[in-house]
Design a protein around this motif. Sequence first.
Motif, PDB file in Angstrom:
ATOM      1  N   ARG A  79      -6.118   0.547  -8.360  1.00 25.39           N
ATOM      2  CA  ARG A  79      -6.326  -0.379  -7.427  1.00 25.39           C
ATOM      3  C   ARG A  79      -7.892  -0.242  -7.250  1.00 25.39           C
ATOM      4  O   ARG A  79      -8.382   0.906  -7.025  1.00 25.39           O
ATOM      5  CB  ARG A  79      -5.507   0.031  -5.935  1.00 25.39           C
ATOM      6  N   ASP A 135       7.815  -5.230  -7.166  1.00 24.43           N
ATOM      7  CA  ASP A 135       8.249  -5.852  -5.745  1.00 24.43           C
ATOM      8  C   ASP A 135       8.911  -7.370  -5.895  1.00 24.43           C
ATOM      9  O   ASP A 135       9.535  -7.826  -4.802  1.00 24.43           O
ATOM     10  CB  ASP A 135       6.931  -6.159  -4.930  1.00 24.43           C
ATOM     11  N   MET A 177      10.891   0.992  -1.360  1.00 22.65           N
ATOM     12  CA  MET A 177       9.486   0.344  -1.562  1.00 22.65           C
ATOM     13  C   MET A 177       9.613  -0.901  -1.190  1.00 22.65           C
ATOM     14  O   MET A 177      10.604  -1.967  -1.177  1.00 22.65           O
ATOM     15  CB  MET A 177       8.754   0.519  -2.736  1.00 22.65           C
ATOM     16  N   GLU A 230       9.957  -0.304   3.210  1.00 25.52           N
ATOM     17  CA  GLU A 230       8.803   0.608   3.795  1.00 25.52           C
ATOM     18  C   GLU A 230       7.876  -0.207   4.730  1.00 25.52           C
ATOM     19  O   GLU A 230       7.289   0.225   5.668  1.00 25.52           O
ATOM     20  CB  GLU A 230       8.045   1.177   2.666  1.00 25.52           C
ATOM     21  N   HIS A 260       7.889   7.103  -5.066  1.00 27.69           N
ATOM     22  CA  HIS A 260       7.607   6.773  -6.361  1.00 27.69           C
ATOM     23  C   HIS A 260       8.693   6.845  -7.627  1.00 27.69           C
ATOM     24  O   HIS A 260       8.283   6.317  -8.551  1.00 27.69           O
ATOM     25  CB  HIS A 260       6.211   7.423  -6.747  1.00 27.69           C
ATOM     26  N   ARG A 263       9.176   3.556  -9.159  1.00 30.91           N
ATOM     27  CA  ARG A 263       8.180   2.764  -9.930  1.00 30.91           C
ATOM     28  C   ARG A 263       8.247   3.337 -11.390  1.00 30.91           C
ATOM     29  O   ARG A 263       7.764   2.782 -12.476  1.00 30.91           O
ATOM     30  CB  ARG A 263       6.737   2.986  -9.671  1.00 30.91           C
TER      31      ARG A 263
HETATM   32  O1  LIG Z   1       1.106   3.923  -2.271  1.00 28.67           O
HETATM   33  P1  LIG Z   1       0.815   3.205  -3.679  1.00 28.67           P
HETATM   34  O2  LIG Z   1       1.166   4.303  -4.766  1.00 28.67           O
HETATM   35  O3  LIG Z   1      -0.559   2.694  -3.703  1.00 28.67           O
HETATM   36  O4  LIG Z   1       1.832   2.111  -3.818  1.00 28.67           O
HETATM   37  C1  LIG Z   1       2.802   1.733  -2.846  1.00 28.67           C
HETATM   38  C2  LIG Z   1       3.043   0.326  -2.850  1.00 28.67           C
HETATM   39  O5  LIG Z   1       3.044  -0.353  -4.432  1.00 28.67           O
HETATM   40  C3  LIG Z   1       4.388  -0.895  -4.464  1.00 28.67           C
HETATM   41  O6  LIG Z   1       5.228   0.015  -4.950  1.00 28.67           O
HETATM   42  C4  LIG Z   1       4.387  -1.769  -5.548  1.00 28.67           C
HETATM   43  O7  LIG Z   1       3.949  -1.335  -6.487  1.00 28.67           O
HETATM   44  C5  LIG Z   1       4.614  -1.364  -3.076  1.00 28.67           C
HETATM   45  O8  LIG Z   1       5.922  -1.826  -2.854  1.00 28.67           O
HETATM   46  C6  LIG Z   1       4.253  -0.344  -2.243  1.00 28.67           C
HETATM   47  O9  LIG Z   1       4.002  -0.834  -0.960  1.00 28.67           O
END
Ligand SMILES: O=P(O)(O)OC[C@H]1O[C@](O)(CO)[C@@H](O)[C@@H]1O
Length: 330
Positions: A79, A135, A177, A230, A260, A263
């Motif tokens: 990110r 998602d 999630m 969440e 996680h 994912r």
């Molecule tokens: O906390 P992280 O690892 O940045 O990712 C959490 C977010 O990413 C997602 O899993 C989607 O990839 C969302 O549902 C969640 O809010």
Amino acid sequence: MYTNSNKIKRIALLTSGGDAPGMNAAIRAIVRTGIYNNLEVVGIKNGFSGLLKKDFVEMKSNSVSKIISRGGTILKSARCKEFKLKETREKAFANLREMGIDALIVNGGDGSFRGADLLSKEFGFPVIGIPCTIDNDIYGTDFTIGFDTAINTVIEAVDKIRDTAESHNIIFFVEVMGRDSGFIALYTSIASGAEATLLPEVKTDIKQICSYMEQERRANKTSGIIIVAEGDKEGGATEIARKVKEQLPEYETRVTILGHIQRGGNPSCKDRVLASILGHGAVTALLEGKQGVMVGMAHNRTVYTPLEETYLKHDQIDHNWIEVSKIISL
Ligand SMILES: O=P(O)(O)OC[C@H]1O[C@](O)(CO)[C@@H](O)[C@@H]1O
Ligand SMILES: Nc1ncnc2c1ncn2[C@@H]1O[C@H](COP(=O)(O)OP(=O)(O)OP(=O)(O)O)[C@@H](O)[C@H]1O
Ligand SMILES: [Mg+2]
């Protein structure tokens, strides 16, 4: 401004946002379709961050050997907050040009598509999006890559939790999630026969949940599963469980946050096929002169949607499904 007067000869790809099972299958399909069409293919590591740091790697056919079955992303993901700034995107565009890249394929979710769309619009640069997010919150495709695997991971876990819930007469609050989207919660609630579902899209009423639990108890149900996305506005599973316990202290409750594990894991057959078809579709779209679009799958057909629509329209959950879920779990 980029003018694509020549044919596309060299393409780049990256994976961005949360990793999603099937991203590797998409990478494989892009690389192999590119090479089949005599294109040079460049992988960008760590999403938009790697684009800024020129973290590039030449991709050959054997770079993607044996990855179709693997979760995560061999290109890694990130990110990258700075990508929201125009000067950052200018640097990204300059790096793409410096590396002789004619087009970019972005594998990611709605946030990644916002960035991709800006890159496409601000510089006229050819960009194609592939929907990769657990998602499932993207308009223009029936399903996103990773969703199917994630929901199967969730129901496997919930089925196990159910065993303990029943054996010990416990109400479990299971958090799944979905920061802004309730697709995972709704699908897994229906599939696991959960007693209630709490989603970001629907206002949660704690009193209503409590009276529902009382109703269940009168029907001699001594255990239960409540799935909480969440992003529920009343709070995550821990907060909801605390509020319920305040009203109904006599109930035995537990909280499980799946986190996680949702994912990761080997992609399902469905995700591998979707990723393979969309990866191929993204490269052929570029060769046909398309840009600024996402390649998706609707009614088993490959379709293209302007990037802007994919994140502005979002995909909406069907509110009737929430009702159905309630009726059949009574
Ligand atoms: O906390 P992280 O690892 O940045 O990712 C959490 C977010 O990413 C997602 O899993 C989607 O990839 C969302 O549902 C969640 O809010
Ligand atoms: N408004 C925006 N403008 C430019 N770039 C953006 C914007 N929103 C997000 N991005 C870029 O896309 C990246 C990924 O976005 P985000 O974290 O929302 O994940 P996503 O692609 O929606 O995937 P997922 O929701 O599955 O984790 C961000 O870190 C940022 O680099
Ligand atoms: Mg997202």
